[in-house]
Design an enzyme around this catalytic site. Structure first.
Site, mmCIF file in Angstrom:
data_model
loop_
_atom_site.group_PDB
_atom_site.id
_atom_site.type_symbol
_atom_site.label_atom_id
_atom_site.label_comp_id
_atom_site.label_asym_id
_atom_site.label_seq_id
_atom_site.Cartn_x
_atom_site.Cartn_y
_atom_site.Cartn_z
ATOM 1 N N LEU A 16 0.804 -1.249 -0.087
ATOM 2 C CA LEU A 16 -0.047 0.028 0.062
ATOM 3 C C LEU A 16 0.754 1.429 0.002
ATOM 4 O O LEU A 16 1.926 0.993 0.680
ATOM 5 C CB LEU A 16 -0.875 -0.032 1.321
ATOM 6 C CG LEU A 16 -2.011 -1.067 1.433
ATOM 7 C CD1 LEU A 16 -2.498 -1.080 2.580
ATOM 8 C CD2 LEU A 16 -2.844 -0.904 0.138
ATOM 9 N N ASP A 44 11.633 1.420 2.021
ATOM 10 C CA ASP A 44 10.118 0.923 2.707
ATOM 11 C C ASP A 44 10.000 -0.669 2.482
ATOM 12 O O ASP A 44 9.120 -1.048 2.311
ATOM 13 C CB ASP A 44 9.195 1.676 2.341
ATOM 14 C CG ASP A 44 8.083 1.525 3.172
ATOM 15 O OD1 ASP A 44 7.963 1.086 4.450
ATOM 16 O OD2 ASP A 44 6.885 1.659 2.643
ATOM 17 N N HIS A 48 7.411 -9.770 5.188
ATOM 18 C CA HIS A 48 6.250 -10.590 6.034
ATOM 19 C C HIS A 48 6.518 -11.990 5.645
ATOM 20 O O HIS A 48 6.711 -12.469 4.659
ATOM 21 C CB HIS A 48 4.870 -10.061 5.676
ATOM 22 C CG HIS A 48 4.461 -8.651 6.054
ATOM 23 N ND1 HIS A 48 4.404 -8.312 7.378
ATOM 24 C CD2 HIS A 48 4.566 -7.623 5.202
ATOM 25 C CE1 HIS A 48 4.163 -6.845 7.202
ATOM 26 N NE2 HIS A 48 4.141 -6.544 6.132
ATOM 27 N N ALA A 60 0.091 -6.237 3.822
ATOM 28 C CA ALA A 60 0.507 -5.573 3.010
ATOM 29 C C ALA A 60 2.017 -5.225 3.128
ATOM 30 O O ALA A 60 2.312 -4.825 4.391
ATOM 31 C CB ALA A 60 -0.242 -3.840 3.057
#
Length: 160
Positions: A16, A44, A48, A60
């Site tokens: 996102l 960034d 995960h 996300a």
């Protein structure tokens, strides 16, 4: 958005905000191609676990740390602006925040390599699926000693 949805949902591309259309990706490339010193690198990277990305709610975030500089080199090369890459990655951010520039350097080689399908993560058998798993990246960061210390990839033959 198409990379996320074409051929079925690809949860490892889910982050996102989602770029809504190709025109938005092109606008970002045009902004960087302008050479504006107000724009600078921000990875960034948001890894995960594979199990979390494949869960009902899906996390996300995209794992890009394994090849962030190489991805930027590809993008700048594709728009014919490799001459702006160093400032974007190393100078603009420090200058913007009034910080001293890092005096160290890295070397990027135009040498394709295949991204491993998974990285072992943690001590409990978890895995991270990197952006562009099993695909070629056109640039390679020339720091073999550092790369071997950061993470160990799982070769294609052993991935499920």
């Amino acid at each position: 958005r198409n990379a996320l949805l074409v051929g079925g949902i690809k949860p490892h591309f889910y982050c996102l905000p989602i770029l809504k259309a190709e025109v938005h990706r092109q606008a970002l490339l045009a902004a960087v191609a302008s050479g504006s010193t107000k724009l600078f690198l921000g990875t960034d990277s948001a890894p995960h676990l594979e199990s979390d990305k494949l869960s009902a709610c899906g996390c996300a975030g995209v794992f890009t740390a394994h090849a962030a500089l190489e991805f930027y080199a590809e993008a700048f090369d594709q728009i014919g602006k490799l001459d702006l890459l160093e400032a974007f990655c190393s100078h603009n951010g420090a200058d913007f925040y009034g910080l001293p520039r890092n005096e160290g350097t890295v070397t990027l080689l135009r040498s394709p390599h295949k991204v491993v399908p998974k990285y072992k993560y943690g001590t409990e058998g978890g895995y991270l699926v990197p952006l562009r798993a099993n695909a070629d990246v056109e640039w390679t960061l020339d720091v073999p000693a550092l790369s071997s210390l950061l993470c160990v990839g799982i070769p294609s033959a052993t991935s499920a």
